[in-house]
Scaffold this motif. Structure first.
Motif, PDB file in Angstrom:
ATOM      1  N   GLN A 229      -7.167  -0.084   4.917  1.00 45.83           N
ATOM      2  CA  GLN A 229      -6.710   1.269   5.248  1.00 45.83           C
ATOM      3  C   GLN A 229      -6.471   2.094   3.985  1.00 45.83           C
ATOM      4  O   GLN A 229      -6.802   3.285   3.934  1.00 45.83           O
ATOM      5  CB  GLN A 229      -5.436   1.198   6.088  1.00 45.83           C
ATOM      6  CG  GLN A 229      -5.655   0.685   7.505  1.00 45.83           C
ATOM      7  CD  GLN A 229      -4.337   0.444   8.231  1.00 45.83           C
ATOM      8  OE1 GLN A 229      -3.451  -0.245   7.744  1.00 45.83           O
ATOM      9  NE2 GLN A 229      -4.223   1.022   9.417  1.00 45.83           N
ATOM     10  N   LEU A 230      -5.890   1.458   2.962  1.00 45.14           N
ATOM     11  CA  LEU A 230      -5.642   2.179   1.714  1.00 45.14           C
ATOM     12  C   LEU A 230      -6.969   2.573   1.064  1.00 45.14           C
ATOM     13  O   LEU A 230      -7.109   3.706   0.563  1.00 45.14           O
ATOM     14  CB  LEU A 230      -4.830   1.316   0.754  1.00 45.14           C
ATOM     15  CG  LEU A 230      -4.553   1.932  -0.627  1.00 45.14           C
ATOM     16  CD1 LEU A 230      -3.869   3.284  -0.505  1.00 45.14           C
ATOM     17  CD2 LEU A 230      -3.716   0.985  -1.481  1.00 45.14           C
ATOM     18  N   ALA A 231      -7.934   1.670   1.068  1.00 39.72           N
ATOM     19  CA  ALA A 231      -9.245   1.999   0.507  1.00 39.72           C
ATOM     20  C   ALA A 231      -9.888   3.147   1.270  1.00 39.72           C
ATOM     21  O   ALA A 231     -10.507   4.037   0.683  1.00 39.72           O
ATOM     22  CB  ALA A 231     -10.154   0.768   0.533  1.00 39.72           C
ATOM     23  N   ARG A 232      -9.713   3.146   2.592  1.00 35.88           N
ATOM     24  CA  ARG A 232     -10.284   4.221   3.408  1.00 35.88           C
ATOM     25  C   ARG A 232      -9.617   5.558   3.071  1.00 35.88           C
ATOM     26  O   ARG A 232     -10.292   6.595   2.995  1.00 35.88           O
ATOM     27  CB  ARG A 232     -10.106   3.891   4.896  1.00 35.88           C
ATOM     28  CG  ARG A 232     -10.819   4.863   5.817  1.00 35.88           C
ATOM     29  CD  ARG A 232     -10.737   4.408   7.266  1.00 35.88           C
ATOM     30  NE  ARG A 232     -11.570   3.225   7.504  1.00 35.88           N
ATOM     31  CZ  ARG A 232     -11.116   2.049   7.868  1.00 35.88           C
ATOM     32  NH1 ARG A 232      -9.815   1.869   8.030  1.00 35.88           N
ATOM     33  NH2 ARG A 232     -11.930   1.046   8.082  1.00 35.88           N
ATOM     34  N   ILE A 233      -8.314   5.529   2.842  1.00 30.41           N
ATOM     35  CA  ILE A 233      -7.598   6.746   2.441  1.00 30.41           C
ATOM     36  C   ILE A 233      -8.140   7.260   1.106  1.00 30.41           C
ATOM     37  O   ILE A 233      -8.392   8.456   0.930  1.00 30.41           O
ATOM     38  CB  ILE A 233      -6.081   6.465   2.331  1.00 30.41           C
ATOM     39  CG1 ILE A 233      -5.483   6.222   3.721  1.00 30.41           C
ATOM     40  CG2 ILE A 233      -5.358   7.628   1.640  1.00 30.41           C
ATOM     41  CD1 ILE A 233      -4.053   5.699   3.695  1.00 30.41           C
ATOM     42  N   MET A 234      -8.334   6.338   0.160  1.00 22.34           N
ATOM     43  CA  MET A 234      -8.845   6.736  -1.155  1.00 22.34           C
ATOM     44  C   MET A 234     -10.247   7.317  -1.063  1.00 22.34           C
ATOM     45  O   MET A 234     -10.550   8.346  -1.676  1.00 22.34           O
ATOM     46  CB  MET A 234      -8.851   5.525  -2.098  1.00 22.34           C
ATOM     47  CG  MET A 234      -7.477   5.032  -2.502  1.00 22.34           C
ATOM     48  SD  MET A 234      -7.576   3.555  -3.566  1.00 22.34           S
ATOM     49  CE  MET A 234      -8.489   4.233  -4.980  1.00 22.34           C
ATOM     50  N   LYS A 235     -11.122   6.677  -0.301  1.00 21.51           N
ATOM     51  CA  LYS A 235     -12.513   7.111  -0.236  1.00 21.51           C
ATOM     52  C   LYS A 235     -12.683   8.416   0.539  1.00 21.51           C
ATOM     53  O   LYS A 235     -13.686   9.111   0.373  1.00 21.51           O
ATOM     54  CB  LYS A 235     -13.384   6.008   0.387  1.00 21.51           C
ATOM     55  CG  LYS A 235     -13.427   4.720  -0.442  1.00 21.51           C
ATOM     56  CD  LYS A 235     -13.889   4.969  -1.871  1.00 21.51           C
ATOM     57  CE  LYS A 235     -13.886   3.705  -2.698  1.00 21.51           C
ATOM     58  NZ  LYS A 235     -14.297   3.945  -4.113  1.00 21.51           N
ATOM     59  N   SER A 236     -11.707   8.751   1.375  1.00 19.51           N
ATOM     60  CA  SER A 236     -11.795  10.004   2.140  1.00 19.51           C
ATOM     61  C   SER A 236     -11.222  11.188   1.375  1.00 19.51           C
ATOM     62  O   SER A 236     -11.359  12.330   1.806  1.00 19.51           O
ATOM     63  CB  SER A 236     -11.064   9.852   3.480  1.00 19.51           C
ATOM     64  OG  SER A 236      -9.668   9.676   3.280  1.00 19.51           O
ATOM     65  N   ASN A 237     -10.572  10.914   0.244  1.00 18.03           N
ATOM     66  CA  ASN A 237      -9.973  11.973  -0.578  1.00 18.03           C
ATOM     67  C   ASN A 237     -10.892  12.242  -1.763  1.00 18.03           C
ATOM     68  O   ASN A 237     -11.140  11.345  -2.568  1.00 18.03           O
ATOM     69  CB  ASN A 237      -8.594  11.528  -1.063  1.00 18.03           C
ATOM     70  CG  ASN A 237      -7.860  12.640  -1.806  1.00 18.03           C
ATOM     71  OD1 ASN A 237      -8.469  13.548  -2.375  1.00 18.03           O
ATOM     72  ND2 ASN A 237      -6.538  12.558  -1.809  1.00 18.03           N
TER      73      ASN A 237
ATOM     74  N   ALA B 184       0.835  -1.198   0.000  1.00 13.20           N
ATOM     75  CA  ALA B 184       0.000   0.000   0.000  1.00 13.20           C
ATOM     76  C   ALA B 184       0.874   1.255   0.000  1.00 13.20           C
ATOM     77  O   ALA B 184       0.535   2.262  -0.627  1.00 13.20           O
ATOM     78  CB  ALA B 184      -0.920  -0.002   1.222  1.00 13.20           C
ATOM     79  N   GLU B 185       2.011   1.156   0.701  1.00  7.29           N
ATOM     80  CA  GLU B 185       2.926   2.297   0.736  1.00  7.29           C
ATOM     81  C   GLU B 185       3.418   2.635  -0.674  1.00  7.29           C
ATOM     82  O   GLU B 185       3.476   3.815  -1.054  1.00  7.29           O
ATOM     83  CB  GLU B 185       4.118   1.989   1.644  1.00  7.29           C
ATOM     84  CG  GLU B 185       3.776   1.907   3.136  1.00  7.29           C
ATOM     85  CD  GLU B 185       3.297   0.522   3.572  1.00  7.29           C
ATOM     86  OE1 GLU B 185       3.240   0.289   4.784  1.00  7.29           O
ATOM     87  OE2 GLU B 185       2.958  -0.312   2.699  1.00  7.29           O
ATOM     88  N   GLU B 186       3.763   1.601  -1.446  1.00  6.50           N
ATOM     89  CA  GLU B 186       4.207   1.837  -2.819  1.00  6.50           C
ATOM     90  C   GLU B 186       3.056   2.374  -3.667  1.00  6.50           C
ATOM     91  O   GLU B 186       3.256   3.256  -4.517  1.00  6.50           O
ATOM     92  CB  GLU B 186       4.748   0.546  -3.429  1.00  6.50           C
ATOM     93  CG  GLU B 186       5.287   0.731  -4.844  1.00  6.50           C
ATOM     94  CD  GLU B 186       5.802  -0.561  -5.456  1.00  6.50           C
ATOM     95  OE1 GLU B 186       6.071  -0.566  -6.678  1.00  6.50           O
ATOM     96  OE2 GLU B 186       5.921  -1.571  -4.727  1.00  6.50           O
ATOM     97  N   ALA B 187       1.851   1.870  -3.438  1.00  5.05           N
ATOM     98  CA  ALA B 187       0.692   2.353  -4.195  1.00  5.05           C
ATOM     99  C   ALA B 187       0.480   3.844  -3.981  1.00  5.05           C
ATOM    100  O   ALA B 187       0.106   4.571  -4.913  1.00  5.05           O
ATOM    101  CB  ALA B 187      -0.558   1.576  -3.777  1.00  5.05           C
TER     102      ALA B 187
END
Length: 229
Positions: free
Chosen positions: A64-72, A37-40
């Motif tokens: 967590q990565l999906a949550r980051i995407m959906k909050s942006n 996810a860090e590389e993504a």
């Protein structure tokens, strides 16, 4: 199939990640891969038409990565398909509740994954090309299809794709009751197995987000939901 769609595959199983990327490229997609996810997050995620995402990864999980995407706002509308070995009902609910478009459990066949990818991209493209100027509203509740934005009394409410589509369906057909099966067929692809409970979870979250208008979403016991004036 629409050519030149950009897809990001994120999976810490490098061999699997590369194989999936290779097969997607063979189908005509433009593919990037990331082994964490860090590389993504080093990629501009807003540039992609779809992200295929494993859940069990390093320090930052797929959830967590999906949550980051959906909050942006710049990446909230990017479709996400989870490809994961986590197959419990709670894991599935959690992923879909975040706004994921599909959930595929490992081990999976490449043929099945490619079919799911085509379905999600086809549905997303259709959604972007139709009803562009449409807007539905009830008093201070406004849903703009062009921008995929929901506002309540002038204030924007963050709403994942699935929640928006369910609410749009209900408000644009005010007074009509839809069964869970009807909502599943409309909001999720027919070939995807989704539990009825997923509809209930999304309805609960929608009610919480739209304030007093949440009372207008009624439940007909044993049947389904509707938006009643």
């Amino acid at each position: 199939m629409e050519k030149n769609k950009r897809i990001l595959v994120v999976d810490d199983e490098e061999t699997l990640c590369d194989a999936l990327g290779f097969n997607l490229e063979a189908e005509g997609y433009i593919v990037d891969t990331a082994y964490s996810a860090e590389e993504a997050l080093t990629h501009n995620l807003a540039d992609y038409d779809l992200v295929l995402l494993d859940i069990m990864m390093g320090e930052i999980s797929g959830i967590q990565l999906a949550r980051i995407m959906k909050s942006n706002p710049s990446t909230a509308s990017v479709p996400v398909i989870f490809c994961t070995a986590k197959d419990s009902e709670d894991d599935m609910i959690k992923g879909l509740d975040l706004g994921a478009d599909d959930y595929i459990t490992k081990p999976y066949s490449l043929k099945a994954v490619l079919a799911r990818v085509r379905t999600v991209l086809r549905r997303t493209s259709a959604g972007n090309s139709t009803k562009d100027a449409e807007q539905v509203s009830y008093k201070g509740l406004v849903l703009s299809v062009r921008n995929r934005v929901c506002t309540v009394d002038g204030a924007e409410v963050k709403m994942p794709k699935k929640e928006f589509e369910i609410l749009y369906k209900l408000v644009s057909n005010m007074g009509q009751i839809f069964s869970r099966a009807e909502l599943l067929r409309e909001i999720w692809p027919d070939e995807v197995v989704v539990l009825d409970r997923v509809v209930d979870v999304n309805i609960t979250r929608i009610r919480q987000k739209i304030g007093e208008y949440g009372k207008k979403i009624v439940t007909r016991s044993g049947y389904g939901y509707g938006f009643i004036e």
